[in-house]
Design a protein around this motif. Structure first.
Motif, PDB file in Angstrom:
ATOM      1  N   MET A  81      76.574  60.606  83.130  1.00 22.73           N
ATOM      2  CA  MET A  81      76.069  61.892  83.618  1.00 22.73           C
ATOM      3  C   MET A  81      76.032  62.924  82.501  1.00 22.73           C
ATOM      4  O   MET A  81      75.087  63.711  82.397  1.00 22.73           O
ATOM      5  CB  MET A  81      76.952  62.391  84.770  1.00 22.73           C
ATOM      6  CG  MET A  81      76.797  61.615  86.066  1.00 22.73           C
ATOM      7  SD  MET A  81      77.870  62.287  87.365  1.00 22.73           S
ATOM      8  CE  MET A  81      77.347  61.315  88.775  1.00 22.73           C
ATOM      9  N   ARG A  82      77.060  62.926  81.662  1.00 17.02           N
ATOM     10  CA  ARG A  82      77.084  63.880  80.549  1.00 17.02           C
ATOM     11  C   ARG A  82      75.949  63.616  79.566  1.00 17.02           C
ATOM     12  O   ARG A  82      75.391  64.539  78.985  1.00 17.02           O
ATOM     13  CB  ARG A  82      78.425  63.803  79.813  1.00 17.02           C
ATOM     14  CG  ARG A  82      79.606  64.323  80.609  1.00 17.02           C
ATOM     15  CD  ARG A  82      80.812  64.563  79.725  1.00 17.02           C
ATOM     16  NE  ARG A  82      81.194  63.378  78.971  1.00 17.02           N
ATOM     17  CZ  ARG A  82      82.211  63.335  78.109  1.00 17.02           C
ATOM     18  NH1 ARG A  82      82.930  64.425  77.893  1.00 17.02           N
ATOM     19  NH2 ARG A  82      82.515  62.230  77.472  1.00 17.02           N
ATOM     20  N   GLN A  83      75.630  62.329  79.388  1.00 15.73           N
ATOM     21  CA  GLN A  83      74.592  61.954  78.424  1.00 15.73           C
ATOM     22  C   GLN A  83      73.192  61.970  79.030  1.00 15.73           C
ATOM     23  O   GLN A  83      72.203  61.775  78.316  1.00 15.73           O
ATOM     24  CB  GLN A  83      74.899  60.559  77.872  1.00 15.73           C
ATOM     25  CG  GLN A  83      76.204  60.490  77.094  1.00 15.73           C
ATOM     26  CD  GLN A  83      76.673  59.063  76.863  1.00 15.73           C
ATOM     27  OE1 GLN A  83      75.997  58.104  77.251  1.00 15.73           O
ATOM     28  NE2 GLN A  83      77.828  58.914  76.236  1.00 15.73           N
ATOM     29  N   GLY A  84      73.110  62.172  80.358  1.00 17.86           N
ATOM     30  CA  GLY A  84      71.818  62.209  81.017  1.00 17.86           C
ATOM     31  C   GLY A  84      71.257  60.851  81.378  1.00 17.86           C
ATOM     32  O   GLY A  84      70.087  60.735  81.765  1.00 17.86           O
ATOM     33  N   THR A  85      72.080  59.795  81.284  1.00 17.19           N
ATOM     34  CA  THR A  85      71.606  58.448  81.607  1.00 17.19           C
ATOM     35  C   THR A  85      71.964  58.035  83.032  1.00 17.19           C
ATOM     36  O   THR A  85      71.552  56.968  83.487  1.00 17.19           O
ATOM     37  CB  THR A  85      72.192  57.422  80.620  1.00 17.19           C
ATOM     38  OG1 THR A  85      73.625  57.484  80.673  1.00 17.19           O
ATOM     39  CG2 THR A  85      71.726  57.714  79.201  1.00 17.19           C
ATOM     40  N   ALA A  86      72.756  58.845  83.725  1.00 13.74           N
ATOM     41  CA  ALA A  86      73.108  58.580  85.126  1.00 13.74           C
ATOM     42  C   ALA A  86      72.723  59.802  85.951  1.00 13.74           C
ATOM     43  O   ALA A  86      72.882  60.938  85.491  1.00 13.74           O
ATOM     44  CB  ALA A  86      74.602  58.291  85.265  1.00 13.74           C
ATOM     45  N   PRO A  87      72.204  59.597  87.159  1.00 13.17           N
ATOM     46  CA  PRO A  87      71.720  60.732  87.957  1.00 13.17           C
ATOM     47  C   PRO A  87      72.859  61.577  88.521  1.00 13.17           C
ATOM     48  O   PRO A  87      73.942  61.080  88.810  1.00 13.17           O
ATOM     49  CB  PRO A  87      70.945  60.048  89.086  1.00 13.17           C
ATOM     50  CG  PRO A  87      71.612  58.716  89.241  1.00 13.17           C
ATOM     51  CD  PRO A  87      72.013  58.307  87.851  1.00 13.17           C
ATOM     52  N   VAL A  88      72.589  62.871  88.650  1.00 15.17           N
ATOM     53  CA  VAL A  88      73.494  63.782  89.354  1.00 15.17           C
ATOM     54  C   VAL A  88      72.701  64.334  90.532  1.00 15.17           C
ATOM     55  O   VAL A  88      72.058  65.375  90.448  1.00 15.17           O
ATOM     56  CB  VAL A  88      73.975  64.925  88.440  1.00 15.17           C
ATOM     57  CG1 VAL A  88      74.978  65.804  89.185  1.00 15.17           C
ATOM     58  CG2 VAL A  88      74.589  64.383  87.163  1.00 15.17           C
ATOM     59  N   ASP A  89      72.722  63.590  91.632  1.00 10.79           N
ATOM     60  CA  ASP A  89      71.934  63.985  92.800  1.00 10.79           C
ATOM     61  C   ASP A  89      72.791  63.871  94.051  1.00 10.79           C
ATOM     62  O   ASP A  89      73.954  63.449  94.006  1.00 10.79           O
ATOM     63  CB  ASP A  89      70.673  63.128  92.918  1.00 10.79           C
ATOM     64  CG  ASP A  89      70.967  61.630  92.884  1.00 10.79           C
ATOM     65  OD1 ASP A  89      72.103  61.235  93.244  1.00 10.79           O
ATOM     66  OD2 ASP A  89      70.077  60.849  92.497  1.00 10.79           O
ATOM     67  N   ALA A  90      72.215  64.256  95.181  1.00 12.60           N
ATOM     68  CA  ALA A  90      72.966  64.285  96.438  1.00 12.60           C
ATOM     69  C   ALA A  90      73.479  62.903  96.817  1.00 12.60           C
ATOM     70  O   ALA A  90      74.609  62.754  97.304  1.00 12.60           O
ATOM     71  CB  ALA A  90      72.079  64.850  97.551  1.00 12.60           C
ATOM     72  N   GLU A  91      72.669  61.875  96.597  1.00 11.30           N
ATOM     73  CA  GLU A  91      73.089  60.519  96.957  1.00 11.30           C
ATOM     74  C   GLU A  91      74.293  60.075  96.128  1.00 11.30           C
ATOM     75  O   GLU A  91      75.260  59.507  96.658  1.00 11.30           O
ATOM     76  CB  GLU A  91      71.930  59.546  96.750  1.00 11.30           C
ATOM     77  CG  GLU A  91      72.278  58.111  97.138  1.00 11.30           C
ATOM     78  CD  GLU A  91      71.114  57.157  96.935  1.00 11.30           C
ATOM     79  OE1 GLU A  91      71.290  55.955  97.206  1.00 11.30           O
ATOM     80  OE2 GLU A  91      70.036  57.615  96.513  1.00 11.30           O
TER      81      GLU A  91
END
Length: 258
Positions: A81-91
């Motif tokens: 998430m910090r690197q932008g390779t994993a989503p930060v979304d509601a799911e």
């Protein structure tokens, strides 16, 4: 009997830290969901990443593969998430809440199992005045107490600190026979502590054992060149092997004294 008592004490320490880490994870997910600014999001992810990393290390220290695996997963997820390779979304946040809730349930079951264990009575040993005095220095409560308990089981007198600076202050005031130190710590790290010890005439021969998560050859050589008596990896910690090295270091220091 001694091993059983040690395991029980370490588990109580771990359970206390586990509860704090689960609280941190829950609060971190809430902060991440509320974050409106990039700096708020960065701070929340940093807190979550550190909690996952601490969970992995604490669980490893007490040989709990279930929570170690959970910590490894969370550490990797928040790093992504910090690197932008994993989503930060509601799911993703919903799945995180479910995983953290499951961890809390598992922690409660673990606590019940720990309470069900028989508590052995203390075994009398030598008086404190006749025991070798050792310092344990580590900013992780789980590791610090794990090492302290292992040494006390072997009838050493132990004083524990969370950073090198307070340990150094103790060395100015008390007689100490050996230091067990982490490397990465706030205020003064393990390398800085060794440097001060080796530069002090009355402490220059004091054995210092580094017990650290820095497990590559470059760091190991740096520690030994700095003056460490031994350089041990936390991931390979064995109580029997650790106590053998402590005994050898103390004996060698005694034999080397003029």
């Amino acid at each position: 009997m001694e091993k059983s008592r040690l395991i029980q004490r370490l588990m109580r320490i771990f359970l206390g830290e586990l509860e704090e880490l689960i609280d941190t994870l829950e609060n971190g997910v809430e902060a991440l969901e509320r974050a409106d600014r990039p700096d708020e999001r960065t701070q929340a992810l940093e807190t979550l990443f550190r909690a996952g990393h601490s969970l992995k290390g604490a669980a490893h220290a007490v040989d709990n593969p279930r929570f170690e695996s959970a910590g490894h997963y969370l550490e990797g997820l928040f790093a992504g998430m910090r690197q932008g390779t994993a989503p930060v979304d509601a799911e993703t946040l919903t799945l995180l809440r479910a995983k953290i809730a499951a961890m809390r349930t598992d922690a409660a079951r673990l606590a019940i199992d720990a309470l069900a264990q028989d508590v052995q009575p203390p075994v009398p040993g030598r008086s404190a005045s006749t025991r070798r005095h050792l310092l344990v220095v580590d900013d992780s409560p789980t590791t610090r107490n794990m090492v302290k308990e292992a040494l006390e089981t072997a009838e050493y007198r132990v004083t524990a600190f969370e950073d090198g600076l307070t340990a150094w202050q103790c060395l100015q005031e008390q007689s100490v026979d050996l230091v067990v130190s982490d490397v990465e710590m706030p205020r003064m790290d393990g390398y800085g502590l060794i440097e001060k010890i080796r530069a002090a005439p009355h402490l220059s021969r004091l054995p210092v054992v580094l017990l650290t998560a820095l497990e590559n050859e470059v760091d190991r050589q740096r520690g030994l060149l700095a003056g460490a008596t031994a350089y041990l990896f936390k991931s390979e910690f064995s109580q029997v092997g650790f106590l053998r090295i402590i005994t050898q270091s103390l004996q060698n220091n005694y034999n080397d004294k003029p």
